[in-house]
Design a protein around this motif. Structure first.
Motif, PDB file in Angstrom:
ATOM      1  N   VAL A 246      61.412  32.911  30.267  1.00 39.89           N
ATOM      2  CA  VAL A 246      62.486  32.203  29.921  1.00 39.89           C
ATOM      3  C   VAL A 246      61.899  30.685  30.170  1.00 39.89           C
ATOM      4  N   VAL A 247      62.221  29.516  29.515  1.00 40.83           N
ATOM      5  CA  VAL A 247      61.860  28.365  29.508  1.00 40.83           C
ATOM      6  C   VAL A 247      63.098  27.631  30.348  1.00 40.83           C
ATOM      7  N   VAL A 248      62.613  27.119  31.481  1.00 42.36           N
ATOM      8  CA  VAL A 248      63.748  26.204  32.216  1.00 42.36           C
ATOM      9  C   VAL A 248      63.243  24.777  32.245  1.00 42.36           C
ATOM     10  N   TYR A 249      64.073  23.901  32.440  1.00 41.53           N
ATOM     11  CA  TYR A 249      63.920  22.607  33.126  1.00 41.53           C
ATOM     12  C   TYR A 249      64.201  22.391  34.507  1.00 41.53           C
ATOM     13  N   LEU A 250      63.787  21.584  35.270  1.00 40.91           N
ATOM     14  CA  LEU A 250      63.901  21.270  36.513  1.00 40.91           C
ATOM     15  C   LEU A 250      63.602  19.752  36.834  1.00 40.91           C
ATOM     16  N   ALA A 251      64.719  18.978  36.876  1.00 43.16           N
ATOM     17  CA  ALA A 251      64.356  17.727  37.199  1.00 43.16           C
ATOM     18  C   ALA A 251      63.695  17.161  38.335  1.00 43.16           C
ATOM     19  N   PRO A 252      63.105  16.196  38.442  1.00 41.07           N
ATOM     20  CA  PRO A 252      62.148  15.541  39.364  1.00 41.07           C
ATOM     21  C   PRO A 252      63.330  15.589  40.587  1.00 41.07           C
ATOM     22  N   TYR A 253      62.850  16.248  41.835  1.00 40.79           N
ATOM     23  CA  TYR A 253      63.542  16.232  43.183  1.00 40.79           C
ATOM     24  C   TYR A 253      64.712  17.101  43.088  1.00 40.79           C
ATOM     25  N   ALA A 254      65.008  17.934  42.095  1.00 44.63           N
ATOM     26  CA  ALA A 254      66.248  18.846  42.123  1.00 44.63           C
ATOM     27  C   ALA A 254      65.765  20.049  42.980  1.00 44.63           C
ATOM     28  N   ASP A 255      66.790  20.746  43.350  1.00 46.18           N
ATOM     29  CA  ASP A 255      66.534  22.053  43.998  1.00 46.18           C
ATOM     30  C   ASP A 255      66.255  22.959  42.808  1.00 46.18           C
ATOM     31  N   PRO A 256      65.552  24.137  43.296  1.00 37.52           N
ATOM     32  CA  PRO A 256      65.199  25.037  42.121  1.00 37.52           C
ATOM     33  C   PRO A 256      66.254  25.810  41.485  1.00 37.52           C
ATOM     34  N   THR A 257      67.617  25.839  42.378  1.00 41.12           N
ATOM     35  CA  THR A 257      68.564  26.335  41.855  1.00 41.12           C
ATOM     36  C   THR A 257      69.347  25.594  41.050  1.00 41.12           C
ATOM     37  N   ASP A 258      68.900  24.321  40.631  1.00 39.36           N
ATOM     38  CA  ASP A 258      69.493  23.549  39.627  1.00 39.36           C
ATOM     39  C   ASP A 258      68.912  23.555  38.319  1.00 39.36           C
ATOM     40  N   ALA A 259      67.622  24.479  38.196  1.00 43.60           N
ATOM     41  CA  ALA A 259      66.969  24.650  36.726  1.00 43.60           C
ATOM     42  C   ALA A 259      67.828  24.928  35.859  1.00 43.60           C
ATOM     43  N   GLU A 260      67.683  24.562  34.540  1.00 39.26           N
ATOM     44  CA  GLU A 260      68.614  24.863  33.551  1.00 39.26           C
ATOM     45  C   GLU A 260      67.634  25.357  32.305  1.00 39.26           C
ATOM     46  N   GLU A 261      68.075  26.432  31.785  1.00 40.03           N
ATOM     47  CA  GLU A 261      67.501  27.153  30.613  1.00 40.03           C
ATOM     48  C   GLU A 261      67.572  26.259  29.427  1.00 40.03           C
ATOM     49  N   ILE A 262      66.350  26.203  28.854  1.00 41.26           N
ATOM     50  CA  ILE A 262      66.149  25.211  27.547  1.00 41.26           C
ATOM     51  C   ILE A 262      66.842  26.259  26.660  1.00 41.26           C
ATOM     52  N   CYS A 263      67.913  25.857  25.572  1.00 41.77           N
ATOM     53  CA  CYS A 263      68.664  26.558  24.941  1.00 41.77           C
ATOM     54  C   CYS A 263      68.409  26.213  23.409  1.00 41.77           C
ATOM     55  N   ASP A 264      67.613  25.198  23.189  1.00 46.19           N
ATOM     56  CA  ASP A 264      67.489  24.592  21.778  1.00 46.19           C
ATOM     57  C   ASP A 264      66.265  23.654  21.710  1.00 46.19           C
ATOM     58  N   VAL A 265      65.390  23.783  20.620  1.00 44.37           N
ATOM     59  CA  VAL A 265      64.531  22.943  20.264  1.00 44.37           C
ATOM     60  C   VAL A 265      64.935  21.988  18.894  1.00 44.37           C
ATOM     61  N   VAL A 266      64.937  20.909  18.746  1.00 52.03           N
ATOM     62  CA  VAL A 266      65.312  20.202  17.840  1.00 52.03           C
ATOM     63  C   VAL A 266      64.206  19.306  17.318  1.00 52.03           C
ATOM     64  N   LEU A 267      63.752  19.504  16.302  1.00 49.30           N
ATOM     65  CA  LEU A 267      62.552  18.710  15.453  1.00 49.30           C
ATOM     66  C   LEU A 267      63.303  17.326  14.732  1.00 49.30           C
ATOM     67  N   GLU A 268      63.375  16.567  15.467  1.00 44.55           N
ATOM     68  CA  GLU A 268      63.765  15.172  15.109  1.00 44.55           C
ATOM     69  C   GLU A 268      63.368  14.777  13.805  1.00 44.55           C
ATOM     70  N   PRO A 269      64.139  14.682  12.610  1.00 45.16           N
ATOM     71  CA  PRO A 269      63.401  14.097  11.511  1.00 45.16           C
ATOM     72  C   PRO A 269      63.067  12.493  11.480  1.00 45.16           C
ATOM     73  N   ASP A 270      63.849  11.843  12.015  1.00 41.70           N
ATOM     74  CA  ASP A 270      63.778  10.216  12.102  1.00 41.70           C
ATOM     75  C   ASP A 270      63.020   9.915  13.229  1.00 41.70           C
ATOM     76  N   LEU A 271      62.216   8.704  13.102  1.00 42.79           N
ATOM     77  CA  LEU A 271      61.464   8.114  14.157  1.00 42.79           C
ATOM     78  C   LEU A 271      62.288   7.593  15.356  1.00 42.79           C
ATOM     79  N   TRP A 272      61.747   7.926  16.591  1.00 42.49           N
ATOM     80  CA  TRP A 272      62.475   7.084  17.796  1.00 42.49           C
ATOM     81  C   TRP A 272      61.701   5.892  18.258  1.00 42.49           C
ATOM     82  N   VAL A 273      62.249   5.323  19.072  1.00 44.70           N
ATOM     83  CA  VAL A 273      61.435   3.947  19.710  1.00 44.70           C
ATOM     84  C   VAL A 273      61.116   4.368  21.092  1.00 44.70           C
ATOM     85  N   CYS A 274      59.921   4.020  21.417  1.00 44.95           N
ATOM     86  CA  CYS A 274      59.645   3.898  23.033  1.00 44.95           C
ATOM     87  C   CYS A 274      59.460   2.611  23.571  1.00 44.95           C
TER      88      CYS A 274
END
Length: 90
Positions: A18-46
């Motif tokens: 299972v793939v989970v995300y853990l934010a920086p400095y978060a407690d491991p019990t705050d990990a959230e499962e990644i439920c979806d992957v979106v291939l964004e068709p439009d360009l974004w800006v960085c």
């Protein structure tokens, strides 16, 4: 991180893990499962914002949203890029 970097790192992963995300400095019990992957068709800006001490932070957003608040066009950089969005929302 680029998609190629993720694929390289996942070569040895158990495909049933299972793939989970853990934010920086978060407690491991705050990990959230990644439920979806979106291939964004439009360009974004960085936008790379630089503080007075030279530290950099990146802000990513859809290109249609305009520039972020606090942007300093004399110091900051900006470019278009493709993104893949991982989300914990189903």
């Amino acid at each position: 991180m680029k998609v190629r970097d993720i694929l390289h790192r996942l070569q040895e992963a158990d495909p049933d893990a299972v793939v989970v995300y853990l934010a920086p400095y978060a407690d491991p019990t705050d990990a959230e499962e990644i439920c979806d992957v979106v291939l964004e068709p439009d360009l974004w800006v960085c936008e790379r914002h630089r503080s007075a001490d030279g530290a950099a932070s990146d802000v990513h957003h859809p290109a249609t949203g305009g520039l972020s608040m606090g942007r300093d066009q004399n110091k900051d950089e900006r470019w278009s890029e493709r993104v893949v969005i991982l989300t914990s929302a189903s």
